[in-house]
Design an enzyme around this catalytic site. Structure first.
Site, PDB file in Angstrom:
ATOM      1  N   ASP A  21       0.840  -1.198   0.000  1.00  0.00           N
ATOM      2  CA  ASP A  21       0.000   0.000   0.000  1.00  0.00           C
ATOM      3  C   ASP A  21       0.874   1.245   0.000  1.00  0.00           C
ATOM      4  OD1 ASP A  21      -2.237  -1.574   0.147  1.00  0.00           O
ATOM      5  OD2 ASP A  21      -2.688  -1.126   2.246  1.00  0.00           O
ATOM      6  N   ASN A 192     -20.326  -4.699   1.523  1.00  0.00           N
ATOM      7  CA  ASN A 192     -20.775  -3.427   2.083  1.00  0.00           C
ATOM      8  C   ASN A 192     -22.055  -3.008   1.359  1.00  0.00           C
ATOM      9  OD1 ASN A 192     -20.010  -2.189  -0.351  1.00  0.00           O
ATOM     10  ND2 ASN A 192     -18.108  -1.361   0.483  1.00  0.00           N
ATOM     11  N   ASP A 265      -8.455   6.758  10.042  1.00  0.00           N
ATOM     12  CA  ASP A 265      -8.111   6.132   8.769  1.00  0.00           C
ATOM     13  C   ASP A 265      -8.956   4.874   8.631  1.00  0.00           C
ATOM     14  OD1 ASP A 265      -7.012   5.032   6.496  1.00  0.00           O
ATOM     15  OD2 ASP A 265      -4.954   4.956   7.237  1.00  0.00           O
ATOM     16  N   THR A 267      -8.859   2.803   6.106  1.00  0.00           N
ATOM     17  CA  THR A 267      -8.207   1.817   5.245  1.00  0.00           C
ATOM     18  C   THR A 267      -8.117   0.464   5.939  1.00  0.00           C
ATOM     19  OG1 THR A 267      -6.862   3.582   4.268  1.00  0.00           O
ATOM     20  CG2 THR A 267      -6.156   1.306   3.880  1.00  0.00           C
ATOM     21  N   ASP A 271     -11.534  -5.250   6.162  1.00  0.00           N
ATOM     22  CA  ASP A 271     -10.755  -6.490   6.226  1.00  0.00           C
ATOM     23  C   ASP A 271     -10.533  -6.932   7.666  1.00  0.00           C
ATOM     24  OD1 ASP A 271     -10.553  -6.453   3.451  1.00  0.00           O
ATOM     25  OD2 ASP A 271      -8.709  -5.285   3.496  1.00  0.00           O
ATOM     26  N   GLY A 306      -3.254   3.145   8.633  1.00  0.00           N
ATOM     27  CA  GLY A 306      -2.842   1.994   7.857  1.00  0.00           C
ATOM     28  C   GLY A 306      -3.842   0.862   7.940  1.00  0.00           C
TER      29      GLY A 306
END
Length: 320
Positions: A21, A192, A265, A267, A271, A306
């Site tokens: 990333d 989602n 964040d 991101t 997951d 992150g």
């Protein structure tokens, strides 16, 4: 490395993407044609498959990860935190002719992100590659995959799970054109809001309900989840960010609320949710109990920067 199986944990096989990333901080997301000055950049491990495997392992899951990288230092970076989390990487292969996958992530001051992905070695997965995982699939209590590898590979994985009687968790993110039989094997299908509507349209050929415009409008997310179940998906989990998740199985339909946190964040938060859900299901927990912990794990992740670096371990206190 090979990890010794822990008998108190269900075995999880994650088959999917692994990236580096490149994360760019921005004051806000740029308009088309606009140039903005960023606030910083960093490189860290990512990829939906690797993220989910890492999240599950940090929570105590017995995890094997099957992925594809290119050669060179990017591969080492992409796998670094999986190694630290003691994920079994014996099924992860190097594809020298390809680059390691890359995700360019922009994160604004509110913590919202936008992502562009270059598949690299992740795009090299074939149905034949997946067939070679039959023994690993059969030895697993739960198999997890996502939409960042080719649809033919995901379809073959679903077929293997059906043939071996192994539970299959499919996170259809991003939405790819998998077969109807694959969606009928997903138990659960994790999506989602927008992914759920796209999946329902693909299954039924009709438009799914639009997201509600007004705060007091009927909850069309719930209608989408019920539509997916009616279309033959065994169970569905819809993640909804700060609003938590919706769960639908043969036994129950439930909305699971999320703890209130200050997001820095987002991101990889989805997951983190999937990794936590996988651990609970592999341990034999009910889908509802697994979802309740998963929303807390996702909420924890958005409070740190992150993807994999933001994930909690078993020792971390989760938000309530």
């Amino acid at each position: 490395m090979t990890e010794q199986h822990r008998p108190d944990e269900g075995r999880i096989l994650v088959v999917g993407s692994v990236n580096v990333d490149l994360v760019l901080g921005v004051p806000r997301h740029p308009e088309p044609g606009e140039t903005l000055a960023g606030t910083g950049s960093r490189r860290s491990p990512g990829g939906k498959g690797a993220n989910q495997a890492c999240a599950a392992a940090l929570l105590g899951g017995d995890v094997r990860f099957a992925g594809r990288t290119g050669a060179g230092p990017d591969a080492d970076l992409a796998l670094a935190l999986l190694r630290d989390a003691e994920v079994d990487l014996t099924a992860t292969k190097e594809v020298p002719a390809e680059e390691t996958g890359l995700a360019v992530v922009t994160v604004d001051e509110a913590g919202e992100n936008s992502i562009v992905i270059i598949a690299g070695a992740n795009g090299s997965w074939s149905a034949q590659d997946v067939k070679s995982l039959r023994a690993a699939v059969k030895a697993s209590d739960l198999v997890v995959s996502q939409g960042e590898i080719p649809a033919a590979a995901v379809d073959q994985l679903a077929l293997l799970c059906a043939e071996t009687g192994t539970r299959f968790l499919l996170n259809l993110a991003p939405v790819i054109e998998v077969g109807a039989g694959t969606l009928a094997t997903a138990d659960p299908l994790v999506v989602n809001e927008s992914e759920g509507r796209l999946a329902l349209t693909a299954l039924t050929g009709t438009d799914a309900p639009d997201a509600p415009d007004a705060p007091d409008a009927p909850d069309d997310d719930a209608a989408t989840v019920r539509g997916l179940r009616d279309a033959g998906v065994p169970s569905v989990v819809m993640t909804r960010g700060a609003r938590g998740a919706i769960l639908a199985t043969d036994a129950e339909f439930a909305e699971v609320s999320s703890p209130k946190v200050h997001a820095v964040d987002t991101t990889g938060a989805g997951d983190a949710f999937v990794g936590a859900l996988a651990v609970g299901l592999a341990r034999g927990e009910s889908a509802a109990d697994a979802c309740r912990r998963a929303v807390r794990v996702g909420a924890f992740a958005v409070t740190r920067h992150g993807a994999q670096p933001s994930y909690p371990s078993r020792q971390d206190e989760l938000p309530q």
